[in-house]
Design an enzyme around this catalytic site. Sequence first.
Site, mmCIF file in Angstrom:
data_model
loop_
_atom_site.group_PDB
_atom_site.id
_atom_site.type_symbol
_atom_site.label_atom_id
_atom_site.label_comp_id
_atom_site.label_asym_id
_atom_site.label_seq_id
_atom_site.Cartn_x
_atom_site.Cartn_y
_atom_site.Cartn_z
ATOM 1 N N GLU A 1 -38.379 10.850 -0.812
ATOM 2 C CA GLU A 1 -38.468 12.271 -0.432
ATOM 3 C C GLU A 1 -39.142 13.118 -1.509
ATOM 4 O O GLU A 1 -38.764 14.266 -1.732
ATOM 5 C CB GLU A 1 -37.094 12.835 -0.060
ATOM 6 C CG GLU A 1 -36.544 12.269 1.232
ATOM 7 C CD GLU A 1 -35.425 13.111 1.838
ATOM 8 O OE1 GLU A 1 -35.194 14.234 1.364
ATOM 9 O OE2 GLU A 1 -34.795 12.635 2.801
ATOM 10 N N HIS B 1 -27.883 13.279 -2.397
ATOM 11 C CA HIS B 1 -27.686 11.841 -2.572
ATOM 12 C C HIS B 1 -27.332 11.554 -4.023
ATOM 13 O O HIS B 1 -27.728 12.298 -4.932
ATOM 14 C CB HIS B 1 -28.951 11.050 -2.214
ATOM 15 C CG HIS B 1 -29.247 10.993 -0.756
ATOM 16 N ND1 HIS B 1 -29.140 9.844 -0.012
ATOM 17 C CD2 HIS B 1 -29.657 11.956 0.111
ATOM 18 C CE1 HIS B 1 -29.469 10.083 1.244
ATOM 19 N NE2 HIS B 1 -29.795 11.370 1.338
#
Length: 645
Positions: free
Chosen positions: A364, A631
């Site tokens: 990402e 995360h």
Amino acid sequence: MAPVDSAVPLWQRVGRTAGLSGSVGQPRQAGVRQESRGVRQHRVQVMGRAGAGGLRCPAEEPVPGPRGGRGARRCREPVGPGRPVLALPRLSRVPRGQPAGLRERGTAASDRPSPRAGHTRQEQGDVVVPLTPQPNPPEPPDPLSMLRESPFPSQVLVALDYLAQGLLAPSFWAVNSLLDLQQTTEERRQQRMRCSHCCSCARRALAGLVYVAVLLLMLPLTVPGLLLWLPVQAARRPFAYQHTVGPAPAEPWDLRQRRTFTILSANVCLLPSGLAKFSNLGRTSQRAAYLARHLAPASPEPAGTRAGLVQPWHSQANCYGGTHSSWASSATVEVPVEAAELVPEPLVLSEHFPADADVICLQEVFDASAAAILCQRLGGSFPHIIHGVGGQGLQEGCLKLLNSGLLLASRYQPLAAQYHGFPNGAREDALAAKGLLTVQVLLGLVRGRRVVGYISCTHLQAPAADGAIRDAQLTLVLQWLGQFRREQEQPGDVVAFDVFCGDLNFDNCSRGDKLNQRHQLFEEYWDPCRQGPGQDVPWAIGTLLNYKKIYEEPVSTPEKMKRTLSQPAGRQQFLAGPILSNGDPDPAATSAWQGRRVDYILYRPPPTAALLRTEVAGFSVITQLATRSDHLPVSLRLHVAPTPS
């Protein structure tokens, strides 16, 4: 007859004609192979031999080189199967910090150009430099001459890309700013402390009207910019390679000694700020700078030589964990003595990134400015960075507004790299060019044999209901991994490790992910946190946070997050819990769940007859990105040692 690309150097066109890569207009596969300094020496050692028997040419004659220089040596007498052996000139060792071009022995040091430290050059795309010679191959160029800063094969395309981006920039700014009006939970809390809710809503409404007006006014520029951007992206290569002249290379590999390698994987959610708000995050550039500052220590240590942050801990059969070493003080867990005796801290948790990471795989990294910050600041510690992975524009009939978001930084030089895009992206994930990046790195040379490692990184389909799509993507991943190794592995190669990592977007505890938990991938690659389908080892911990609570006080710093997640109540409150196949929370989940572990680092166990064996030295879940990602990064330490006789 296919047109000839004048921007492609002659040696590349000759190589492609000889079958060394795909066609100029449409390569068969997107890959790049580079020849490192050590490999050039390896070629000199092995090319004087014939076949597996290792016979040397009894008589050699010089072959004139280009521009009157000394060329290769050719055998005057047949060797082995009756064919002459072509050997390159003898080369001296090339120290780090000097160009890696071919040099003859006896070249004066004053004649060797010396690039200044920190100078960065880049290579992009599907150029292939063969490591094994073809009959009468063209003279290979200096690999540094192939490193181009531009992601396009010609300066005309570079100019057109800048023009297209300039035309699209006002509209992109307006849309991103409009989406950025969303407030994170932390911004909402701070806003309530400064002014009233009505005042805040009025300001955002007024700003929204301004951004919409700018977007409408810029439409006359947006349409031609988009029409120009689409064909330019079709000519773009699939990834960029940045090489920075850095520290001296590691010493030659000694197979009698054990070596340690650390791999780090993290989903960092570096989307444009407006899109990041959907994950309760923002300030993308600031988060990228923080990430780079902590990934690249001020004084990096030689790769694979340090004890590292994660140490093995054996407490019971088939169970281990990791903790800190002495380089940074560990936070004290403030729990009563009685509670500490009943609920021991999971030793797998770590507050800091490992300072001796050899390879970093990020997911990402979608924002271009964030990627530029990472490449600039990581270059001093990681000389080799592959970024900008995946194409944009029209790809296989689908419009891709974002690339794959993958970025790989390595202390070791890549020999080959390849990207494959998933053809079955759906819903919002179809707008990103998600896929698999696979890289072969050179770790050393032993008696003329290459010691290599394989690193693969991916990001699978995200929506919880798309288990079938993820299952098909895992099947493609397994196929591509095997194909890459078959294509790149050469006779005599010694494989030190084969690692696969990334955000797989499914866990090993949810009933809704049963299809993915039983995939064949876990039969070929071993997950150190897994006991079997649907069951993790006792010390495993989830890596997906409850994104609505990432700014709350108990998890607001790396130290506090480690302390909180060390307790079952903290994990249940701040980690995402098991889900059903439609994404809803699983009401039947037990209260003892450890959270959804969607970020993986797997490795392929070597065959029994391999020269090297790979063992897990430790596994770590890292809280360094508290309030900066939804995360938790993970790291895996591997011991690579000679196989006992």
